[in-house]
Design a protein around this motif. Structure first.
Motif: not given
Length: 91
Positions: A10, A14, A72
């Motif tokens: 993640s 980011y 994503c």
């Protein structure tokens, strides 16, 4: 699956989104609409289609791993664009 691994991946997504936002500005969510006149969500859906086509045509490998991160990122941006559109409709 460990929570740490989820955090790590993640964080990579980011960091990629933040880096691209610095490089391109907020163009994914606020397109300049020179050629394309659609909403941000429409443009993002087109980009998602392109990434899915790449996966379909080339498969998943070390060579296309960046495509998964791009996908994503675009999905996160699509969620934000849809929320922004809903907020605009509510006002």
């Amino acid at each position: 699956m460990s929570k740490e691994k989820i955090k790590e991946v993640s964080r990579k997504v980011y960091e990629m989104l933040a880096e691209k936002n610095d490089a391109y500005g907020n163009s994914a969510l606020k397109p300049i609409n020179i050629f394309s006149k659609g909403r941000a969500s429409d443009s993002l859906c087109a980009r998602i289609d392109d990434k899915l086509a790449r996966i379909k045509n080339r498969g998943l490998s070390d060579e296309t791993e960046d495509t998964l991160f791009d996908l994503c990122g675009y999905l996160i941006l699509l969620i934000i664009a849809k929320e922004n559109e809903n907020d605009t409709k509510s006002n």
